[in-house]
Scaffold this motif. Structure first.
Motif, PDB file in Angstrom:
ATOM      1  N   ARG A 182       0.792  -1.411   0.004  1.00 27.26           N
ATOM      2  CA  ARG A 182       0.091  -0.143   0.042  1.00 27.26           C
ATOM      3  C   ARG A 182       1.046   1.271  -0.016  1.00 27.26           C
ATOM      4  NH1 ARG A 182      -3.758  -0.200   4.979  1.00 27.26           N
ATOM      5  NH2 ARG A 182      -4.523   1.849   4.114  1.00 27.26           N
ATOM      6  N   ASP A 183       1.944   1.269   0.642  1.00 25.84           N
ATOM      7  CA  ASP A 183       2.829   2.402   0.847  1.00 25.84           C
ATOM      8  C   ASP A 183       3.389   2.681  -0.585  1.00 25.84           C
ATOM      9  OD1 ASP A 183       2.448   2.445   3.612  1.00 25.84           O
ATOM     10  OD2 ASP A 183       4.219   1.276   4.046  1.00 25.84           O
ATOM     11  N   ARG A 186       0.991   4.170  -2.961  1.00 27.97           N
ATOM     12  CA  ARG A 186       0.511   5.566  -2.752  1.00 27.97           C
ATOM     13  C   ARG A 186       1.781   6.533  -2.544  1.00 27.97           C
ATOM     14  NH1 ARG A 186      -4.004   3.275   0.723  1.00 27.97           N
ATOM     15  NH2 ARG A 186      -5.621   3.271  -0.580  1.00 27.97           N
ATOM     16  N   ASP A 187       2.847   5.867  -2.799  1.00 20.10           N
ATOM     17  CA  ASP A 187       4.087   6.671  -2.663  1.00 20.10           C
ATOM     18  C   ASP A 187       4.269   7.390  -1.303  1.00 20.10           C
ATOM     19  OD1 ASP A 187       6.562   7.572  -3.802  1.00 20.10           O
ATOM     20  OD2 ASP A 187       5.666   9.396  -4.704  1.00 20.10           O
ATOM     21  N   ARG A 188       4.083   6.535  -0.330  1.00 14.83           N
ATOM     22  CA  ARG A 188       3.943   6.889   0.824  1.00 14.83           C
ATOM     23  C   ARG A 188       5.337   6.735   1.621  1.00 14.83           C
ATOM     24  NH1 ARG A 188       2.605   3.961   6.121  1.00 14.83           N
ATOM     25  NH2 ARG A 188       1.905   5.513   7.626  1.00 14.83           N
TER      26      ARG A 188
END
Length: 201
Positions: A182-183, A186-188
């Motif tokens: 997920r990171d 989302r480029d988190r």
């Protein structure tokens, strides 16, 4: 927390205190309220990831050791886990609040206060007692386990996830994998190194 390597003479307390210092640095930067809302969001995401990795590793290895070696280890571990749960609920709320929303600073202040109290408890009571009651070799071995576990640990808060072995040790790597996917999508950023790299793009 972003330093994945341990040296042969570092024990688990050294690793955890280094984590505490890194989190404090992030708190201080966020408290200055400088930077764009986007940067503050990214810095908060890094803070949350660091805190979650740290907490999950403590719950998997440090608190079980406290339960084993300290006469009041169960009470201490339960208290620390309760504080983690409180912080995790706040982090879950903080994840979805925009930095320009006044609630963001309220949640951040709550999280900062909770974590600073937790750090003081651990560094003034739990850590010295753990060092006194545990063989040096075991503390060094725990440092390696904690460091390795943080690499596969979740990076997002999961307040309803198990917080005691064996369930937490079994489920954390799978949850961590999903979080890292997920990171990435989302480029988190989940570390200061990733955040710096993102800013240089």
């Amino acid at each position: 927390m972003s330093n994945p390597q341990t040296t042969d003479d570092e024990d688990v307390v050294d690793i955890l205190i280094a984590d505490h210092r890194e989190v404090e640095t992030l708190f201080v930067e966020l408290e200055t309220r400088q930077g764009t809302p986007e940067y503050r969001r990214q810095l908060t995401d890094v803070l949350i990831a660091e805190l979650v990795r740290h907490a999950v590793a403590e719950e998997a290895y440090v608190y079980p050791t406290a339960r084993k070696v300290l006469p009041d280890g169960d009470q201490i571990a339960d208290h620390e886990i309760d504080e983690h749960a409180d912080a995790e609920r706040t982090m879950k709320d903080l994840e979805s609040v925009d930095p320009s929303d006044p609630r963001f600073d309220e949640l951040l202040a709550n999280l900062t206060s909770t974590i600073r109290h937790h750090v003081q408890d651990e560094e003034n009571d739990l850590f010295p007692r753990l060092r006194a009651a545990t063989a040096r070799e075991e503390l060094v071995e725990l440092a390696g386990k904690v460091t390795a576990f943080k690499k596969v640990a979740p990076t997002r808060p999961h307040p309803s996830a198990p917080d005691r072995p064996p369930a937490n040790k079994l489920l954390a790597p799978g949850t961590g994998l999903i979080d890292r996917l997920r990171d990435a999508l989302r480029d988190r950023p989940t570390s200061m190194d990733e955040l710096r790299e993102k800013q240089q793009r």
